[in-house]
Design a protein around this motif. Structure first.
Motif, PDB file in Angstrom:
ATOM      1  N   SER A   1     -27.118  21.625  18.236  1.00 19.14           N
ATOM      2  CA  SER A   1     -27.294  22.393  17.002  1.00 19.14           C
ATOM      3  C   SER A   1     -28.603  23.161  17.037  1.00 19.14           C
ATOM      4  O   SER A   1     -28.653  24.345  16.677  1.00 19.14           O
TER       5      SER A   1
ATOM      6  N   ILE B   1     -29.609  27.314  16.829  1.00 18.21           N
ATOM      7  CA  ILE B   1     -30.582  27.901  15.906  1.00 18.21           C
ATOM      8  C   ILE B   1     -31.681  28.617  16.683  1.00 18.21           C
ATOM      9  O   ILE B   1     -32.098  29.730  16.345  1.00 18.21           O
TER      10      ILE B   1
ATOM     11  N   TYR C   1     -27.483  28.743  12.406  1.00 18.51           N
ATOM     12  CA  TYR C   1     -26.621  27.749  13.061  1.00 18.51           C
ATOM     13  C   TYR C   1     -25.236  28.337  13.338  1.00 18.51           C
ATOM     14  O   TYR C   1     -24.742  28.300  14.466  1.00 18.51           O
TER      15      TYR C   1
END
Lengths: 207, 292
Positions: free
Chosen positions: B219, B223, B13
Protein backbone atom coordinates in the motif's frame (compact mmCIF):
# COMPACT_ATOMS: atom_id res chain seq x y z
CA UNK A 1 4.65 -49.10 5.58
CA UNK A 2 1.96 -46.49 5.77
CA UNK A 3 -0.94 -48.90 5.86
CA UNK A 4 -0.57 -49.24 9.61
CA UNK A 5 -1.63 -45.65 10.25
CA UNK A 6 -5.11 -44.46 10.75
CA UNK A 7 -6.32 -43.29 7.39
CA UNK A 8 -8.26 -40.14 8.09
CA UNK A 9 -11.69 -39.64 6.69
CA UNK A 10 -11.28 -37.65 3.53
CA UNK A 11 -14.94 -36.96 2.96
CA UNK A 12 -14.39 -33.24 3.26
CA UNK A 13 -12.30 -33.36 0.12
CA UNK A 14 -15.08 -34.92 -1.90
CA UNK A 15 -18.04 -32.82 -0.77
CA UNK A 16 -20.16 -31.10 -3.34
CA UNK A 17 -19.90 -27.36 -2.99
CA UNK A 18 -23.52 -26.67 -3.91
CA UNK A 19 -24.77 -27.89 -0.57
CA UNK A 20 -22.64 -25.41 1.38
CA UNK A 21 -23.94 -22.38 3.16
CA UNK A 22 -22.10 -19.33 2.01
CA UNK A 23 -20.27 -17.31 4.65
CA UNK A 24 -22.95 -15.74 6.73
CA UNK A 25 -21.59 -12.31 7.57
CA UNK A 26 -21.01 -9.59 5.02
CA UNK A 27 -17.44 -8.94 6.16
CA UNK A 28 -16.58 -12.62 5.78
CA UNK A 29 -17.82 -12.50 2.23
CA UNK A 30 -15.77 -9.40 1.44
CA UNK A 31 -12.64 -10.99 2.93
CA UNK A 32 -13.32 -14.21 1.02
CA UNK A 33 -13.71 -12.17 -2.15
CA UNK A 34 -10.22 -10.68 -1.76
CA UNK A 35 -8.75 -14.07 -0.86
CA UNK A 36 -10.32 -15.62 -3.91
CA UNK A 37 -9.23 -12.86 -6.24
CA UNK A 38 -5.60 -12.82 -5.19
CA UNK A 39 -3.64 -16.03 -4.83
CA UNK A 40 0.14 -15.98 -4.41
CA UNK A 41 1.66 -19.30 -5.31
CA UNK A 42 4.80 -20.90 -4.04
CA UNK A 43 5.61 -23.50 -6.66
CA UNK A 44 7.58 -26.19 -4.90
CA UNK A 45 9.07 -28.11 -7.78
CA UNK A 46 9.72 -31.64 -6.60
CA UNK A 47 8.90 -34.11 -9.33
CA UNK A 48 8.15 -33.99 -13.02
CA UNK A 49 5.16 -31.69 -12.32
CA UNK A 50 7.58 -28.81 -11.94
CA UNK A 51 7.80 -28.67 -15.69
CA UNK A 52 4.05 -28.08 -16.05
CA UNK A 53 4.15 -24.95 -13.93
CA UNK A 54 6.15 -22.54 -16.11
CA UNK A 55 3.62 -22.78 -18.99
CA UNK A 56 0.80 -22.29 -16.47
CA UNK A 57 2.24 -18.99 -15.34
CA UNK A 58 3.67 -17.65 -18.58
CA UNK A 59 2.25 -16.54 -21.92
CA UNK A 60 0.69 -19.81 -22.99
CA UNK A 61 -1.85 -20.28 -20.18
CA UNK A 62 -1.40 -16.99 -18.26
CA UNK A 63 -2.60 -17.84 -14.76
CA UNK A 64 -2.34 -14.15 -13.86
CA UNK A 65 -5.71 -13.66 -15.59
CA UNK A 66 -7.32 -15.27 -12.53
CA UNK A 67 -5.28 -13.25 -10.05
CA UNK A 68 -2.84 -16.11 -9.55
CA UNK A 69 0.75 -14.99 -9.42
CA UNK A 70 4.01 -16.34 -8.12
CA UNK A 71 5.30 -15.58 -4.65
CA UNK A 72 8.99 -15.23 -3.97
CA UNK A 73 9.11 -16.64 -0.45
CA UNK A 74 6.90 -18.80 1.79
CA UNK A 75 6.15 -15.77 3.95
CA UNK A 76 4.33 -14.12 1.08
CA UNK A 77 2.57 -17.18 -0.32
CA UNK A 78 -1.03 -18.36 0.02
CA UNK A 79 -0.77 -21.63 -1.84
CA UNK A 80 2.00 -24.18 -2.01
CA UNK A 81 1.99 -26.50 -5.00
CA UNK A 82 3.63 -29.84 -4.37
CA UNK A 83 4.33 -30.93 -7.88
CA UNK A 84 4.64 -34.67 -7.92
CA UNK A 85 6.50 -37.30 -5.95
CA UNK A 86 8.21 -36.40 -2.72
CA UNK A 87 11.10 -38.26 -1.23
CA UNK A 88 11.13 -38.33 2.58
CA UNK A 89 14.17 -36.10 2.50
CA UNK A 90 12.24 -33.48 0.55
CA UNK A 91 9.17 -33.93 2.73
CA UNK A 92 11.08 -32.43 5.65
CA UNK A 93 11.71 -29.27 3.60
CA UNK A 94 8.14 -29.10 2.35
CA UNK A 95 6.78 -29.30 5.90
CA UNK A 96 9.15 -26.59 6.99
CA UNK A 97 8.16 -24.40 4.04
CA UNK A 98 4.46 -24.99 4.65
CA UNK A 99 4.76 -24.04 8.30
CA UNK A 100 6.51 -20.78 7.38
CA UNK A 101 3.51 -19.61 5.37
CA UNK A 102 0.88 -17.34 6.91
CA UNK A 103 -2.69 -18.55 7.36
CA UNK A 104 -4.99 -18.84 5.56
CA UNK A 105 -2.86 -21.11 3.40
CA UNK A 106 -3.69 -23.90 1.03
CA UNK A 107 -1.95 -26.92 -0.47
CA UNK A 108 -2.44 -28.07 -4.05
CA UNK A 109 -0.99 -31.47 -4.86
CA UNK A 110 -0.24 -32.43 -8.44
CA UNK A 111 -0.20 -35.85 -9.97
CA UNK A 112 -0.98 -39.38 -8.90
CA UNK A 113 2.25 -39.58 -6.92
CA UNK A 114 0.82 -37.35 -4.23
CA UNK A 115 -2.44 -39.32 -4.14
CA UNK A 116 -1.30 -42.94 -4.02
CA UNK A 117 2.37 -42.99 -4.88
CA UNK A 118 1.78 -43.34 -8.61
CA UNK A 119 4.62 -45.09 -10.35
CA UNK A 120 6.58 -44.95 -7.08
CA UNK A 121 3.97 -47.04 -5.29
CA UNK A 122 6.55 -49.53 -4.01
CA UNK A 123 9.43 -47.16 -3.48
CA UNK A 124 11.13 -47.34 -0.09
CA UNK A 125 11.78 -43.62 0.30
CA UNK A 126 8.85 -41.88 -1.38
CA UNK A 127 5.71 -40.39 0.11
CA UNK A 128 2.65 -42.35 -1.05
CA UNK A 129 -0.11 -40.21 0.42
CA UNK A 130 0.77 -36.58 0.90
CA UNK A 131 -2.40 -36.02 2.90
CA UNK A 132 -0.95 -38.01 5.78
CA UNK A 133 1.67 -35.34 6.35
CA UNK A 134 0.16 -32.10 5.10
CA UNK A 135 -3.49 -31.07 4.74
CA UNK A 136 -4.08 -31.13 1.00
CA UNK A 137 -6.90 -28.86 -0.18
CA UNK A 138 -7.07 -29.72 -3.86
CA UNK A 139 -5.63 -32.57 -5.87
CA UNK A 140 -4.98 -32.29 -9.59
CA UNK A 141 -4.75 -35.89 -10.69
CA UNK A 142 -3.05 -37.30 -13.73
CA UNK A 143 0.46 -38.28 -14.62
CA UNK A 144 1.23 -35.50 -15.18
CA UNK A 145 -1.68 -33.03 -15.06
CA UNK A 146 -1.45 -30.56 -17.89
CA UNK A 147 -1.56 -26.79 -17.27
CA UNK A 148 -5.32 -26.86 -17.93
CA UNK A 149 -5.77 -29.21 -14.98
CA UNK A 150 -3.61 -27.00 -12.80
CA UNK A 151 -5.75 -24.00 -13.68
CA UNK A 152 -8.80 -26.13 -12.98
CA UNK A 153 -7.40 -26.95 -9.55
CA UNK A 154 -6.96 -23.25 -8.86
CA UNK A 155 -10.50 -22.49 -9.93
CA UNK A 156 -11.75 -25.30 -7.67
CA UNK A 157 -9.78 -23.73 -4.83
CA UNK A 158 -11.26 -20.32 -5.60
CA UNK A 159 -14.73 -21.85 -5.44
CA UNK A 160 -14.00 -23.42 -2.08
CA UNK A 161 -12.85 -20.04 -0.78
CA UNK A 162 -15.88 -18.34 -2.28
CA UNK A 163 -18.28 -20.72 -0.59
CA UNK A 164 -16.57 -19.96 2.69
CA UNK A 165 -15.92 -23.54 3.63
CA UNK A 166 -15.81 -23.80 7.40
CA UNK A 167 -12.61 -25.77 7.63
CA UNK A 168 -9.73 -24.98 5.33
CA UNK A 169 -6.76 -27.33 5.26
CA UNK A 170 -4.72 -25.03 7.48
CA UNK A 171 -7.39 -25.21 10.18
CA UNK A 172 -7.44 -28.98 9.98
CA UNK A 173 -3.67 -28.95 10.32
CA UNK A 174 -3.73 -26.92 13.51
CA UNK A 175 -6.60 -28.91 15.00
CA UNK A 176 -5.08 -32.29 14.19
CA UNK A 177 -1.47 -31.35 14.68
CA UNK A 178 -0.82 -34.41 16.85
CA UNK A 179 -2.06 -36.70 14.11
CA UNK A 180 0.09 -35.01 11.45
CA UNK A 181 3.13 -34.89 13.72
CA UNK A 182 2.76 -38.57 14.49
CA UNK A 183 2.74 -39.40 10.80
CA UNK A 184 5.64 -37.05 10.12
CA UNK A 185 7.70 -38.48 12.97
CA UNK A 186 7.05 -42.01 11.78
CA UNK A 187 9.01 -41.35 8.60
CA UNK A 188 11.29 -38.49 9.55
CA UNK A 189 12.18 -39.43 13.10
CA UNK A 190 12.05 -36.88 15.92
CA UNK A 191 14.21 -34.42 14.07
CA UNK A 192 11.50 -32.13 12.71
CA UNK A 193 12.96 -28.71 12.54
CA UNK A 194 12.83 -25.95 13.38
CA UNK A 195 11.69 -26.93 16.86
CA UNK A 196 10.09 -23.60 17.70
CA UNK A 197 7.68 -23.86 14.80
CA UNK A 198 6.79 -27.44 15.67
CA UNK A 199 6.16 -26.32 19.26
CA UNK A 200 4.05 -23.40 18.10
CA UNK A 201 1.77 -25.70 16.19
CA UNK A 202 1.64 -28.27 18.95
CA UNK A 203 0.59 -25.62 21.46
CA UNK A 204 -2.31 -24.56 19.24
CA UNK A 205 -0.69 -21.21 18.47
CA UNK A 206 -0.54 -20.21 22.12
CA UNK A 207 3.19 -19.62 22.46
CA UNK B 1 -7.00 20.36 6.57
CA UNK B 2 -7.09 16.88 8.08
CA UNK B 3 -9.88 15.91 5.73
CA UNK B 4 -7.91 17.22 2.76
CA UNK B 5 -4.85 15.23 3.84
CA UNK B 6 -6.91 12.06 4.22
CA UNK B 7 -8.45 12.58 0.81
CA UNK B 8 -4.99 13.07 -0.68
CA UNK B 9 -3.82 9.77 0.83
CA UNK B 10 -6.87 7.87 -0.44
CA UNK B 11 -6.49 9.39 -3.91
CA UNK B 12 -2.82 8.49 -3.97
CA UNK B 13 -3.52 4.92 -2.84
CA UNK B 14 -6.21 4.30 -5.43
CA UNK B 15 -4.31 6.01 -8.23
CA UNK B 16 -1.05 4.27 -7.42
CA UNK B 17 -2.76 0.88 -7.29
CA UNK B 18 -4.59 1.46 -10.57
CA UNK B 19 -1.38 2.64 -12.24
CA UNK B 20 0.32 -0.56 -11.12
CA UNK B 21 -2.64 -2.56 -12.41
CA UNK B 22 -2.29 -0.88 -15.80
CA UNK B 23 1.45 -1.46 -15.64
CA UNK B 24 0.90 -5.19 -15.09
CA UNK B 25 -1.53 -5.26 -18.00
CA UNK B 26 0.89 -3.50 -20.33
CA UNK B 27 3.68 -5.87 -19.29
CA UNK B 28 1.32 -8.79 -19.95
CA UNK B 29 0.56 -7.54 -23.46
CA UNK B 30 4.28 -7.31 -24.12
CA UNK B 31 4.50 -10.97 -23.07
CA UNK B 32 1.52 -11.82 -25.32
CA UNK B 33 -0.63 -12.48 -22.28
CA UNK B 34 -3.98 -11.07 -21.24
CA UNK B 35 -2.93 -9.96 -17.81
CA UNK B 36 -4.74 -9.53 -14.50
CA UNK B 37 -7.67 -7.16 -13.88
CA UNK B 38 -6.63 -3.52 -13.41
CA UNK B 39 -7.77 -3.69 -9.80
CA UNK B 40 -5.58 -6.72 -9.04
CA UNK B 41 -3.14 -4.78 -6.85
CA UNK B 42 -5.98 -3.55 -4.65
CA UNK B 43 -7.15 -7.16 -4.21
CA UNK B 44 -3.59 -8.20 -3.39
CA UNK B 45 -3.03 -5.56 -0.76
CA UNK B 46 -6.41 -6.10 0.92
CA UNK B 47 -5.96 -9.85 0.93
CA UNK B 48 -2.58 -9.45 2.59
CA UNK B 49 -4.01 -7.06 5.18
CA UNK B 50 -6.75 -9.62 5.98
CA UNK B 51 -4.30 -12.49 6.53
CA UNK B 52 -4.72 -14.18 9.88
CA UNK B 53 -1.07 -14.63 10.70
CA UNK B 54 2.02 -12.55 10.08
CA UNK B 55 5.38 -13.67 11.35
CA UNK B 56 7.06 -11.01 13.42
CA UNK B 57 10.51 -10.65 14.96
CA UNK B 58 9.67 -8.09 17.63
CA UNK B 59 8.84 -4.42 17.64
CA UNK B 60 11.71 -3.27 15.44
CA UNK B 61 10.33 -5.55 12.74
CA UNK B 62 6.99 -3.77 13.09
CA UNK B 63 8.77 -0.44 12.75
CA UNK B 64 10.05 -1.21 9.25
CA UNK B 65 6.78 -1.12 7.27
CA UNK B 66 5.40 1.56 9.60
CA UNK B 67 8.38 3.87 9.02
CA UNK B 68 8.11 3.20 5.29
CA UNK B 69 4.40 4.00 5.28
CA UNK B 70 4.87 7.08 7.46
CA UNK B 71 7.63 8.41 5.21
CA UNK B 72 5.55 7.81 2.08
CA UNK B 73 2.44 9.47 3.46
CA UNK B 74 4.40 12.44 4.81
CA UNK B 75 6.19 12.83 1.47
CA UNK B 76 2.81 12.95 -0.22
CA UNK B 77 1.35 15.42 2.26
CA UNK B 78 4.18 17.93 1.82
CA UNK B 79 3.77 18.04 -1.96
CA UNK B 80 0.94 20.32 -3.16
CA UNK B 81 -1.65 18.42 -5.19
CA UNK B 82 -2.82 21.31 -7.38
CA UNK B 83 -1.25 24.54 -8.55
CA UNK B 84 -4.19 26.77 -7.64
CA UNK B 85 -3.98 26.30 -3.88
CA UNK B 86 -6.97 23.92 -3.72
CA UNK B 87 -6.68 20.86 -1.45
CA UNK B 88 -3.38 22.11 -0.15
CA UNK B 89 -3.60 20.25 3.17
CA UNK B 90 -0.36 20.75 5.10
CA UNK B 91 1.79 21.13 1.99
CA UNK B 92 2.65 24.78 2.53
CA UNK B 93 4.46 23.96 5.78
CA UNK B 94 7.23 22.11 3.98
CA UNK B 95 9.45 22.74 1.00
CA UNK B 96 11.45 20.66 -1.44
CA UNK B 97 14.20 19.92 1.09
CA UNK B 98 11.73 18.37 3.52
CA UNK B 99 10.32 16.22 0.73
CA UNK B 100 13.75 15.02 -0.37
CA UNK B 101 14.68 14.20 3.23
CA UNK B 102 11.47 12.24 3.76
CA UNK B 103 11.98 10.33 0.52
CA UNK B 104 15.23 8.90 1.85
CA UNK B 105 13.83 8.10 5.30
CA UNK B 106 11.62 5.14 4.40
CA UNK B 107 14.26 2.77 3.02
CA UNK B 108 16.50 3.45 6.03
CA UNK B 109 13.71 2.54 8.44
CA UNK B 110 13.04 -0.60 6.47
CA UNK B 111 16.73 -1.54 6.56
CA UNK B 112 16.46 -1.73 10.34
CA UNK B 113 13.53 -4.14 10.21
CA UNK B 114 15.13 -6.33 7.57
CA UNK B 115 18.28 -6.46 9.67
CA UNK B 116 16.38 -7.71 12.71
CA UNK B 117 14.76 -10.50 10.69
CA UNK B 118 18.27 -11.79 9.84
CA UNK B 119 17.13 -13.00 6.44
CA UNK B 120 20.22 -13.13 4.21
CA UNK B 121 18.23 -12.34 1.06
CA UNK B 122 16.64 -9.36 2.78
CA UNK B 123 20.03 -8.06 3.90
CA UNK B 124 21.35 -8.54 0.37
CA UNK B 125 18.40 -6.62 -1.02
CA UNK B 126 18.89 -3.77 1.43
CA UNK B 127 22.59 -3.62 0.58
CA UNK B 128 21.73 -3.38 -3.09
CA UNK B 129 18.96 -0.87 -2.42
CA UNK B 130 21.08 1.55 -0.45
CA UNK B 131 23.95 1.31 -2.92
CA UNK B 132 21.59 1.97 -5.78
CA UNK B 133 20.04 4.88 -3.88
CA UNK B 134 23.46 6.53 -3.65
CA UNK B 135 23.61 6.36 -7.43
CA UNK B 136 20.02 7.48 -7.99
CA UNK B 137 20.22 10.45 -5.70
CA UNK B 138 23.18 12.13 -7.35
CA UNK B 139 21.55 13.07 -10.69
CA UNK B 140 18.17 13.60 -9.00
CA UNK B 141 19.52 16.01 -6.38
CA UNK B 142 21.75 17.76 -8.90
CA UNK B 143 18.84 18.55 -11.19
CA UNK B 144 16.46 19.46 -8.38
CA UNK B 145 18.98 21.70 -6.66
CA UNK B 146 19.68 23.39 -9.99
CA UNK B 147 15.93 23.90 -10.35
CA UNK B 148 15.80 25.48 -6.89
CA UNK B 149 18.70 27.75 -7.84
CA UNK B 150 17.17 28.82 -11.16
CA UNK B 151 13.72 29.35 -9.67
CA UNK B 152 15.13 31.26 -6.71
CA UNK B 153 13.03 29.33 -4.20
CA UNK B 154 12.83 25.91 -2.62
CA UNK B 155 9.08 26.25 -2.13
CA UNK B 156 7.33 23.82 -4.47
CA UNK B 157 4.32 26.12 -4.86
CA UNK B 158 6.58 28.93 -6.04
CA UNK B 159 8.48 26.69 -8.43
CA UNK B 160 5.10 25.64 -9.83
CA UNK B 161 3.81 29.18 -10.23
CA UNK B 162 7.05 30.25 -11.93
CA UNK B 163 6.29 27.98 -14.91
CA UNK B 164 3.00 29.46 -16.04
CA UNK B 165 4.35 30.58 -19.43
CA UNK B 166 6.61 27.61 -20.01
CA UNK B 167 6.94 24.37 -18.03
CA UNK B 168 10.36 23.52 -16.64
CA UNK B 169 10.57 20.36 -18.74
CA UNK B 170 10.72 22.57 -21.84
CA UNK B 171 12.90 25.23 -20.27
CA UNK B 172 15.42 22.81 -18.73
CA UNK B 173 15.12 19.65 -20.85
CA UNK B 174 18.46 18.25 -19.72
CA UNK B 175 17.56 18.52 -16.03
CA UNK B 176 14.23 16.87 -16.80
CA UNK B 177 15.93 14.00 -18.66
CA UNK B 178 18.38 13.40 -15.82
CA UNK B 179 15.65 13.31 -13.18
CA UNK B 180 13.45 11.08 -15.34
CA UNK B 181 16.23 8.50 -15.48
CA UNK B 182 16.45 8.70 -11.71
CA UNK B 183 12.67 8.43 -11.42
CA UNK B 184 12.76 5.18 -13.38
CA UNK B 185 15.06 3.82 -10.70
CA UNK B 186 13.07 5.29 -7.82
CA UNK B 187 9.97 3.54 -9.14
CA UNK B 188 11.88 0.25 -9.21
CA UNK B 189 11.73 -0.26 -12.97
CA UNK B 190 14.34 -1.94 -15.15
CA UNK B 191 17.20 -1.42 -15.73
CA UNK B 192 17.50 -0.33 -12.08
CA UNK B 193 15.35 -3.04 -10.49
CA UNK B 194 18.16 -5.07 -9.02
CA UNK B 195 16.92 -4.48 -5.46
CA UNK B 196 13.99 -6.88 -5.59
CA UNK B 197 15.34 -9.02 -8.43
CA UNK B 198 12.92 -11.97 -8.19
CA UNK B 199 15.11 -14.91 -9.13
CA UNK B 200 18.32 -13.62 -7.62
CA UNK B 201 17.44 -12.46 -4.13
CA UNK B 202 13.80 -13.59 -4.07
CA UNK B 203 12.04 -10.33 -3.39
CA UNK B 204 14.98 -8.60 -1.76
CA UNK B 205 14.10 -6.44 1.24
CA UNK B 206 10.56 -7.85 1.34
CA UNK B 207 11.70 -11.51 1.56
CA UNK B 208 10.82 -11.93 5.21
CA UNK B 209 7.66 -9.80 5.22
CA UNK B 210 4.37 -11.61 4.91
CA UNK B 211 0.73 -10.97 5.71
CA UNK B 212 -0.12 -7.52 6.96
CA UNK B 213 3.51 -6.36 6.80
CA UNK B 214 3.65 -7.05 3.08
CA UNK B 215 0.19 -5.56 2.67
CA UNK B 216 1.34 -2.35 4.31
CA UNK B 217 4.49 -2.32 2.18
CA UNK B 218 2.44 -2.73 -0.99
CA UNK B 219 0.00 0.00 0.00
CA UNK B 220 2.74 2.45 0.89
CA UNK B 221 4.54 1.64 -2.34
CA UNK B 222 1.45 2.74 -4.28
CA UNK B 223 1.22 5.97 -2.29
CA UNK B 224 4.94 6.62 -2.66
CA UNK B 225 4.81 6.03 -6.41
CA UNK B 226 2.05 8.59 -6.75
CA UNK B 227 3.96 11.04 -4.52
CA UNK B 228 7.07 10.81 -6.70
CA UNK B 229 5.05 11.29 -9.87
CA UNK B 230 3.26 14.23 -8.26
CA UNK B 231 6.59 15.79 -7.35
CA UNK B 232 7.79 15.47 -10.95
CA UNK B 233 4.53 16.95 -12.29
CA UNK B 234 4.80 19.86 -9.86
CA UNK B 235 8.45 20.60 -10.50
CA UNK B 236 8.71 20.04 -14.23
CA UNK B 237 5.21 20.27 -15.65
CA UNK B 238 3.77 23.25 -13.81
CA UNK B 239 1.50 21.19 -11.58
CA UNK B 240 -2.14 20.52 -12.39
CA UNK B 241 -5.28 22.58 -12.10
CA UNK B 242 -7.72 19.71 -11.75
CA UNK B 243 -7.75 16.05 -10.79
CA UNK B 244 -8.17 14.95 -14.40
CA UNK B 245 -5.17 17.01 -15.47
CA UNK B 246 -3.12 15.65 -12.58
CA UNK B 247 -4.03 12.06 -13.43
CA UNK B 248 -3.25 12.59 -17.09
CA UNK B 249 0.13 14.23 -16.49
CA UNK B 250 1.28 11.78 -13.82
CA UNK B 251 0.09 8.85 -15.93
CA UNK B 252 2.13 10.04 -18.91
CA UNK B 253 5.25 10.25 -16.74
CA UNK B 254 4.48 6.82 -15.28
CA UNK B 255 3.97 5.24 -18.67
CA UNK B 256 7.33 6.62 -19.87
CA UNK B 257 9.10 4.83 -17.02
CA UNK B 258 7.04 1.69 -17.73
CA UNK B 259 8.11 1.60 -21.35
CA UNK B 260 11.74 2.18 -20.39
CA UNK B 261 11.40 -0.63 -17.86
CA UNK B 262 9.84 -3.13 -20.26
CA UNK B 263 12.42 -2.90 -23.00
CA UNK B 264 15.56 -2.93 -20.89
CA UNK B 265 17.26 -5.77 -19.10
CA UNK B 266 18.55 -5.50 -15.58
CA UNK B 267 21.78 -3.79 -14.56
CA UNK B 268 23.92 -5.32 -11.88
CA UNK B 269 24.38 -3.09 -8.82
CA UNK B 270 27.76 -1.78 -9.79
CA UNK B 271 26.67 -1.28 -13.40
CA UNK B 272 23.63 0.69 -12.24
CA UNK B 273 25.66 2.94 -9.95
CA UNK B 274 28.35 3.31 -12.58
CA UNK B 275 25.78 4.34 -15.18
CA UNK B 276 23.90 6.69 -12.86
CA UNK B 277 27.01 8.46 -11.66
CA UNK B 278 28.34 8.91 -15.17
CA UNK B 279 25.54 9.47 -17.70
CA UNK B 280 22.54 11.10 -15.96
CA UNK B 281 24.80 13.09 -13.65
CA UNK B 282 26.72 14.33 -16.66
CA UNK B 283 23.42 15.28 -18.30
CA UNK B 284 22.39 17.14 -15.17
CA UNK B 285 25.73 18.98 -14.96
CA UNK B 286 25.46 19.86 -18.65
CA UNK B 287 21.95 21.16 -17.97
CA UNK B 288 23.26 23.34 -15.16
CA UNK B 289 26.16 24.72 -17.21
CA UNK B 290 23.86 25.43 -20.16
CA UNK B 291 21.58 27.65 -18.14
CA UNK B 292 24.00 29.37 -15.79
Amino acid sequence: MESGYIIREQSSLEKELEGYDRSSSFIDRVVDFFRRKSIFVLAYGTGCGAVEMPPTFTSRYDAERFGISGAATPRQADVIIVSGYLSYKTLRRVIRTYEQMSSPKYVIALGSCTINGGMYWDSYNTVKRLDLYLPVDVYANGCMPRPESILDAFIALQKRIEYGEEKGGWERYIENIDYYRENQRAVLGDDIHPAYEADWYSSGGAL
Amino acid sequence: MILQSLLAVVTAYLTGMLYYGIYRNITARFHKRIGPPVTQNIYDSFKLLFKKESTSYGWIFYMGPIVMATASILTLLFIPLFNDGEMEGVSRYGDLFVVLYLMAMGPLGNALAVGISANPFGAMGIGRGLTRMAGLELPFYLSLMALVYFSGSSDITQIMSAQEDMPNMMRYPLLFTASMISLTGFLGKSPFDVVGAPVEVYSGPASEFGGKFLGLLMSQSAIFTFAKLLLMVDLFWGGAGSLAELLLKSFILFIITVFIGIVYGRFKVHQAVDFLIKIPSAIAVAGILLHL
